[in-house]
Design a protein around this motif. Sequence first.
Motif, mmCIF file in Angstrom:
data_model
loop_
_atom_site.group_PDB
_atom_site.id
_atom_site.type_symbol
_atom_site.label_atom_id
_atom_site.label_comp_id
_atom_site.label_asym_id
_atom_site.label_seq_id
_atom_site.Cartn_x
_atom_site.Cartn_y
_atom_site.Cartn_z
ATOM 1 N N TYR A 3 33.820 62.485 24.141
ATOM 2 C CA TYR A 3 33.214 61.206 24.530
ATOM 3 C C TYR A 3 31.956 61.555 25.320
ATOM 4 C CZ TYR A 3 32.253 56.994 27.164
ATOM 5 O OH TYR A 3 31.619 55.910 27.728
ATOM 6 N N ASN A 5 28.553 60.069 27.245
ATOM 7 C CA ASN A 5 27.879 58.884 27.784
ATOM 8 C C ASN A 5 26.457 59.275 28.202
ATOM 9 O OD1 ASN A 5 27.965 57.014 30.852
ATOM 10 N ND2 ASN A 5 27.482 56.214 28.816
ATOM 11 N N PHE A 41 32.734 60.046 20.103
ATOM 12 C CA PHE A 41 32.083 58.807 20.542
ATOM 13 C C PHE A 41 30.828 59.160 21.346
ATOM 14 C CE2 PHE A 41 36.146 55.937 21.038
ATOM 15 C CZ PHE A 41 36.317 55.965 19.663
ATOM 16 N N VAL A 43 28.161 56.897 23.704
ATOM 17 C CA VAL A 43 27.846 55.571 24.253
ATOM 18 C C VAL A 43 26.585 55.669 25.109
ATOM 19 C CG1 VAL A 43 28.599 53.747 25.836
ATOM 20 C CG2 VAL A 43 30.235 54.747 24.219
ATOM 21 N N LYS B 7 35.863 50.381 28.124
ATOM 22 C CA LYS B 7 34.593 50.180 27.409
ATOM 23 C C LYS B 7 34.924 49.714 25.996
ATOM 24 C CE LYS B 7 31.623 53.618 29.737
ATOM 25 N NZ LYS B 7 31.006 52.699 30.720
ATOM 26 N N THR B 9 33.103 47.585 22.389
ATOM 27 C CA THR B 9 31.863 47.094 21.789
ATOM 28 C C THR B 9 31.761 45.592 22.052
ATOM 29 O OG1 THR B 9 33.188 47.044 19.752
ATOM 30 C CG2 THR B 9 31.570 48.813 19.965
ATOM 31 N N VAL B 47 29.663 46.991 25.355
ATOM 32 C CA VAL B 47 28.553 47.835 24.920
ATOM 33 C C VAL B 47 27.974 47.283 23.613
ATOM 34 C CG1 VAL B 47 27.907 50.171 24.169
ATOM 35 C CG2 VAL B 47 29.645 49.876 25.968
ATOM 36 N N ASP B 51 24.431 50.680 20.645
ATOM 37 C CA ASP B 51 24.547 51.698 21.696
ATOM 38 C C ASP B 51 25.839 52.504 21.595
ATOM 39 O OD1 ASP B 51 22.124 50.969 22.748
ATOM 40 O OD2 ASP B 51 22.981 49.515 24.159
ATOM 41 N N TRP B 52 26.631 52.233 20.572
ATOM 42 C CA TRP B 52 27.898 52.959 20.413
ATOM 43 C C TRP B 52 27.871 53.733 19.093
ATOM 44 C CZ3 TRP B 52 32.464 51.516 23.627
ATOM 45 C CH2 TRP B 52 33.519 52.420 23.465
ATOM 46 N N MET C 1 37.571 51.634 18.576
ATOM 47 C CA MET C 1 36.348 52.047 19.320
ATOM 48 C C MET C 1 36.511 52.043 20.837
ATOM 49 S SD MET C 1 34.067 53.036 17.414
ATOM 50 C CE MET C 1 34.385 52.101 15.943
#
Lengths: 68, 68, 68, 68, 68, 68
Positions: A3, A5, A41, A43, B7, B9, B47, B51-52, C1
Amino acid sequence: MPYVNIKITREGASREQKAELIKGVTDLLVKVLDKNPASTFVVIDEVELEDWGIGGLPVEEYRTQNKR
Amino acid sequence: MPYVNIKITREGASREQKAELIKGVTDLLVKVLDKNPASTFVVIDEVELEDWGIGGLPVEEYRTQNKR
Amino acid sequence: MPYVNIKITREGASREQKAELIKGVTDLLVKVLDKNPASTFVVIDEVELEDWGIGGLPVEEYRTQNKR
Amino acid sequence: MPYVNIKITREGASREQKAELIKGVTDLLVKVLDKNPASTFVVIDEVELEDWGIGGLPVEEYRTQNKR
Amino acid sequence: MPYVNIKITREGASREQKAELIKGVTDLLVKVLDKNPASTFVVIDEVELEDWGIGGLPVEEYRTQNKR
Amino acid sequence: MPYVNIKITREGASREQKAELIKGVTDLLVKVLDKNPASTFVVIDEVELEDWGIGGLPVEEYRTQNKR
């Protein structure tokens, strides 16, 4: 499983640039750690300039001060 | 004491659904770890789809690609 | 997600309890928002007591003070 | 090198108050740990009230309930 | 309600210094935004030097390079 | 100004691999968004396998189940 960010200041990053960041980070994790892209992922958070501080100042003031 | 960050979407989660998530996560922490609800924080971040990223692609492209 | 991060103080949560948290949070996201479990991440961070503050004090001192 | 993330509910914090938080946190890290302000980041996230839960309830409901 | 996360490199911060950070950040949020200390969390994460990068390098290499 | 947090499961990533991730992410942000490497932070968090859940299961169980 990774993940990632990415926090950047909100300064006009386009949809295409964000897609490039997503692809680049994912490819990097595949290359370096052999991670599975389907479970990686990424983000992206865009942060308003007044909400980001460096050097004890909001970014815009920091940049102005450091131009002198 | 727990701090939980969810978090998701941004795809139309309603106020009621968010309240359900807050209640559900807090109840779970009470049941499993006997935590005090009054000092359990749950913060939801929505999000934007662009942006994902997953599979090296922004979510919408990933979903389109995986429908074929 | 969804990506869910659960921060708790390190106070002996067992492997089984953590598995219960992972299952419970994932089931909740399926039930409330119809999310896909296979692309739902839950990450648990255990934080040392001296690294968690509440009421301006490290947790252990806060608890001692609030017992009086 | 420090990175500090401050999450607060979105309740009208002004630009000046955020600048005060940025300065205060940075000064604190200089004083306590002798950190370099130029490589100290402070990022403020403002969270909508419906996205912050405490006591198993969204903040506004929690506050209403605790006023009774 | 605030949640503050302080990430620092693991370089020997003492229990007392961490308590000072917790108190200082909490006092700052009380002073600037009139927040309730009893519902203000401060979480400190210490990060290994090899896990923190700046200037495209792990911190130790960056510091060595910038001493020349 | 970017802050990038990479969370991976703790599965033996070496110092060199982490340095490669730090360099790769920083170079990507320079290339795509023309960011300044000297104010780009990359922080890597390694998470124990029992603390990472996917598909409602801790990672190891998920992998075992998906091998059948």
